[in-house]
Scaffold this active site. Sequence first.
Site, mmCIF file in Angstrom:
data_model
loop_
_atom_site.group_PDB
_atom_site.id
_atom_site.type_symbol
_atom_site.label_atom_id
_atom_site.label_comp_id
_atom_site.label_asym_id
_atom_site.label_seq_id
_atom_site.Cartn_x
_atom_site.Cartn_y
_atom_site.Cartn_z
ATOM 1 N N THR A 1 2.945 -6.152 2.814
ATOM 2 C CA THR A 1 3.460 -5.030 3.623
ATOM 3 C C THR A 1 2.344 -4.015 3.840
ATOM 4 O O THR A 1 2.592 -2.793 3.849
ATOM 5 C CB THR A 1 4.648 -4.349 2.900
ATOM 6 N N ASP B 1 6.779 1.107 1.844
ATOM 7 C CA ASP B 1 6.466 0.133 0.783
ATOM 8 C C ASP B 1 7.324 0.408 -0.455
ATOM 9 O O ASP B 1 7.786 -0.519 -1.118
ATOM 10 C CB ASP B 1 5.005 0.229 0.372
ATOM 11 N N HIS C 1 9.762 0.261 8.032
ATOM 12 C CA HIS C 1 9.081 -0.999 8.361
ATOM 13 C C HIS C 1 9.159 -2.066 7.251
ATOM 14 O O HIS C 1 9.690 -3.146 7.452
ATOM 15 C CB HIS C 1 7.601 -0.728 8.641
ATOM 16 N N ASP C 2 8.582 -1.764 6.095
ATOM 17 C CA ASP C 2 8.279 -2.801 5.109
ATOM 18 C C ASP C 2 9.491 -3.533 4.531
ATOM 19 O O ASP C 2 9.419 -4.762 4.340
ATOM 20 C CB ASP C 2 7.427 -2.210 3.981
ATOM 21 N N PHE D 1 -0.799 -0.508 12.498
ATOM 22 C CA PHE D 1 -1.673 -0.030 11.427
ATOM 23 C C PHE D 1 -2.170 -1.145 10.501
ATOM 24 O O PHE D 1 -3.373 -1.234 10.222
ATOM 25 C CB PHE D 1 -0.950 1.039 10.603
ATOM 26 N N ASN D 2 -1.267 -1.978 9.962
ATOM 27 C CA ASN D 2 -1.699 -2.967 8.958
ATOM 28 C C ASN D 2 -2.737 -3.933 9.523
ATOM 29 O O ASN D 2 -3.692 -4.301 8.848
ATOM 30 C CB ASN D 2 -0.494 -3.755 8.427
ATOM 31 N N ASP E 1 0.856 -1.203 0.000
ATOM 32 C CA ASP E 1 0.000 0.000 0.000
ATOM 33 C C ASP E 1 0.887 1.248 0.000
ATOM 34 O O ASP E 1 0.852 2.057 0.920
ATOM 35 C CB ASP E 1 -0.950 0.016 1.203
ATOM 36 N N ASN F 1 -2.579 2.607 3.515
ATOM 37 C CA ASN F 1 -2.014 3.938 3.786
ATOM 38 C C ASN F 1 -2.845 5.039 3.130
ATOM 39 O O ASN F 1 -2.964 6.144 3.656
ATOM 40 C CB ASN F 1 -0.585 4.019 3.270
HETATM 41 O O1 RIB Z 1 2.666 0.140 10.776
HETATM 42 C C1 RIB Z 1 3.506 0.276 9.657
HETATM 43 C C2 RIB Z 1 2.867 -0.278 8.441
HETATM 44 O O2 RIB Z 1 1.677 0.449 8.138
HETATM 45 C C3 RIB Z 1 3.744 -0.142 7.178
HETATM 46 O O3 RIB Z 1 3.452 -1.189 6.291
HETATM 47 C C4 RIB Z 1 3.308 1.164 6.610
HETATM 48 O O4 RIB Z 1 3.530 1.247 5.199
HETATM 49 C C5 RIB Z 1 1.834 1.132 6.890
HETATM 50 O O5 RIB Z 1 1.215 0.377 5.852
HETATM 51 CA CA CA Z 2 2.832 -0.632 3.991
#
Ligand code: RIB
Ligand code: CA
Length: 314
Positions: free
Chosen positions: A124, A15, A239-240, A165-166, A10, A39
């Site tokens: 991701t 990403d 993160h990703d 979040f994801n 996303d 996102n």
């Molecule tokens: O919490 C971080 C994740 O949420 C990452 O994948 C970022 O791109 C968002 O999608």
């Molecule tokens: Ca992401």
Amino acid sequence: MPVPIIIDCDPGHDDALALMLAAADPAVDLLAITTVAGNQTLDKTTLNARRVCTLAGITDVPVAAGCDRPLVQPLAVAADVHGASGLDGPRFPPPTVDVVPEHAVDLIHRILREHPEPVTLVPTAPLTNIALLLTRYPDSASRIREIVLMGGSTERGNRTPAAEFNIHTDPEAAAIVLDSGVPVTMCGLNVTHQALATPEVLARFEALGTELGRTCAELLAYFGSAYHRLWGMPHPPLHDPVAVARVIDPTLVECVDATVSIELHGSHTRGATVVDLHHYLGRPVNARVAVSLDTERFWDRMVGAVEALGSRRA
Ligand code: RIB
Ligand code: CA
């Protein structure tokens, strides 16, 4: 032999770099890129995937759009983190990479069916596409080598005090994936927060002297401004790409076996990944959970990938 993978994403600043790492590193063979709402809205995450592929010269990988909303709850985007476009900060050239007409879930299913060996899925983003794949096409599970996802946390969240979040965006989808029986590796905030994009990291991208290197530095600068504004963090966690790094070289990301449960009903904790690292509940292990990152070798691989892509375009 490179590991065949599909990235479900996303874009999203982190990403974007995950796509570059997956496209350039010789340890993996990127078979497809699929997008999902997270996102930002699906139209924006898909446009952003096309923009990144165009700039990075990723022109031989099919891009397919997937689900535009979570399975149950309404979509809640992260414009506070990634901006109105989902990839605020640098300017991108008009995309020349297009999407294929297939829905992401159908493309993933077709590749799983046709590829000569099982494929690793690297989500991701919210797990909506992956959950729909496993539900719509139960036969696909046997063709998935493993799911190595960025999401969740062994500790606190970043969208609520409890939820990352994801997972928080689509908890039902995450529960379907964790309950599927497909091998899952979870790269959560506890490990991705070890991948901090410090000024030294940004300088390494700038020092590549390419448009792609400069764009990565600008993406990380924008991402860093959001993390400082929202969380007071001096450097943003990338993160990703950590999930991709785990596939590239498992020694980069140390994992332990654990039982991961998705909280669906807690009034304060919905979307939390409840990670039983010490087997208190006596439930079967259902995931490998990432706990440590070799940050020096991680950044070497990440910067090396952008350098390789940049030199291809030079
Ligand atoms: O919490 C971080 C994740 O949420 C990452 O994948 C970022 O791109 C968002 O999608
Ligand atoms: Ca992401």
